[in-house]
Motif scaffolding. Structure first.
Motif, PDB file in Angstrom:
ATOM      1  N   VAL A   1      61.606  35.280 -51.234  1.00  0.00           N
ATOM      2  CA  VAL A   1      60.637  34.549 -51.758  1.00  0.00           C
ATOM      3  C   VAL A   1      60.292  34.594 -53.481  1.00  0.00           C
ATOM      4  CG1 VAL A   1      58.968  33.339 -51.727  1.00  0.00           C
ATOM      5  CG2 VAL A   1      60.010  33.954 -49.319  1.00  0.00           C
ATOM      6  N   SER A   2      60.477  33.912 -54.354  1.00  0.00           N
ATOM      7  CA  SER A   2      60.025  34.926 -55.827  1.00  0.00           C
ATOM      8  C   SER A   2      58.276  34.280 -55.891  1.00  0.00           C
ATOM      9  CB  SER A   2      61.154  33.954 -56.396  1.00  0.00           C
ATOM     10  OG  SER A   2      61.856  34.226 -56.398  1.00  0.00           O
ATOM     11  N   VAL A   3      57.806  34.830 -56.612  1.00  0.00           N
ATOM     12  CA  VAL A   3      56.639  34.398 -57.530  1.00  0.00           C
ATOM     13  C   VAL A   3      56.372  34.817 -58.320  1.00  0.00           C
ATOM     14  CG1 VAL A   3      53.708  35.410 -57.002  1.00  0.00           C
ATOM     15  CG2 VAL A   3      55.168  35.800 -55.303  1.00  0.00           C
ATOM     16  N   PHE A   4      55.557  33.747 -58.623  1.00  0.00           N
ATOM     17  CA  PHE A   4      55.493  32.741 -60.442  1.00  0.00           C
ATOM     18  C   PHE A   4      54.408  33.019 -60.502  1.00  0.00           C
ATOM     19  CE2 PHE A   4      59.790  32.097 -59.344  1.00  0.00           C
ATOM     20  CZ  PHE A   4      60.494  32.667 -60.077  1.00  0.00           C
ATOM     21  N   GLU A   5      53.975  33.461 -62.022  1.00  0.00           N
ATOM     22  CA  GLU A   5      52.409  33.354 -62.417  1.00  0.00           C
ATOM     23  C   GLU A   5      52.515  31.608 -63.045  1.00  0.00           C
ATOM     24  OE1 GLU A   5      48.815  32.095 -64.193  1.00  0.00           O
ATOM     25  OE2 GLU A   5      50.920  31.620 -65.595  1.00  0.00           O
ATOM     26  N   ARG A   6      51.746  30.390 -62.337  1.00  0.00           N
ATOM     27  CA  ARG A   6      51.942  29.395 -62.933  1.00  0.00           C
ATOM     28  C   ARG A   6      52.143  28.970 -64.241  1.00  0.00           C
ATOM     29  NH1 ARG A   6      47.552  26.686 -59.603  1.00  0.00           N
ATOM     30  NH2 ARG A   6      48.593  27.181 -57.555  1.00  0.00           N
ATOM     31  N   GLN A   7      50.603  29.195 -64.684  1.00  0.00           N
ATOM     32  CA  GLN A   7      50.800  28.343 -66.354  1.00  0.00           C
ATOM     33  C   GLN A   7      51.842  29.010 -66.714  1.00  0.00           C
ATOM     34  OE1 GLN A   7      48.338  26.397 -67.161  1.00  0.00           O
ATOM     35  NE2 GLN A   7      47.738  26.560 -65.279  1.00  0.00           N
TER      36      GLN A   7
END
Length: 116
Positions: A21-27
């Motif tokens: 499961v990859s995690v990204f900074e939303r903005q």
């Protein structure tokens, strides 16, 4: 950095993931790392960069649902509670979830049911 005893004072059990499961900074859509484990109230992510405790993150979790051909994206706001070096090039960060959307909630519940 905190001691291991701080990590063991959790109120909710953690579930170790069986898929990526990859995690990204939303903005910025910047890749932060991978989800390592989760609970009803928090997540641990592995990152290449150290995250400072007290930092609030707006994150997107992205996975491919089991037995599906589409990806899911769940959003949450989380505060970094601790950050420790786990290998020479990776950090582990424990984050407390403060807000989440419905998809994020479904994703976390799906990870927990994988252990039943």
């Amino acid at each position: 950095m905190s001691t291991n005893s701080d990590h063991e004072q959790r109120m909710h059990p953690r579930w170790i993931l069986k898929s990526n499961v990859s995690v990204f900074e939303r903005q910025s859509k910047e890749y932060l790392g991978l989800l390592v484990d989760c609970s009803e109230q928090g997540v641990m992510i592995s990152t290449y960069d150290q995250l400072q405790p007290g930092t609030t993150l707006q994150i997107d979790l992205v996975d491919i649902a089991p037995h599906a051909n589409s990806r899911r994206t769940g959003q949450c706001r989380a505060e970094v509670v601790w950050c420790d070096k786990i290998t020479p090039s990776l950090y582990g960060s424990g984050c407390r979830i403060s807000q989440q959307d419905d998809t994020f909630d479904v994703m976390l519940k799906g990870y927990s049911h994988a252990h039943e």
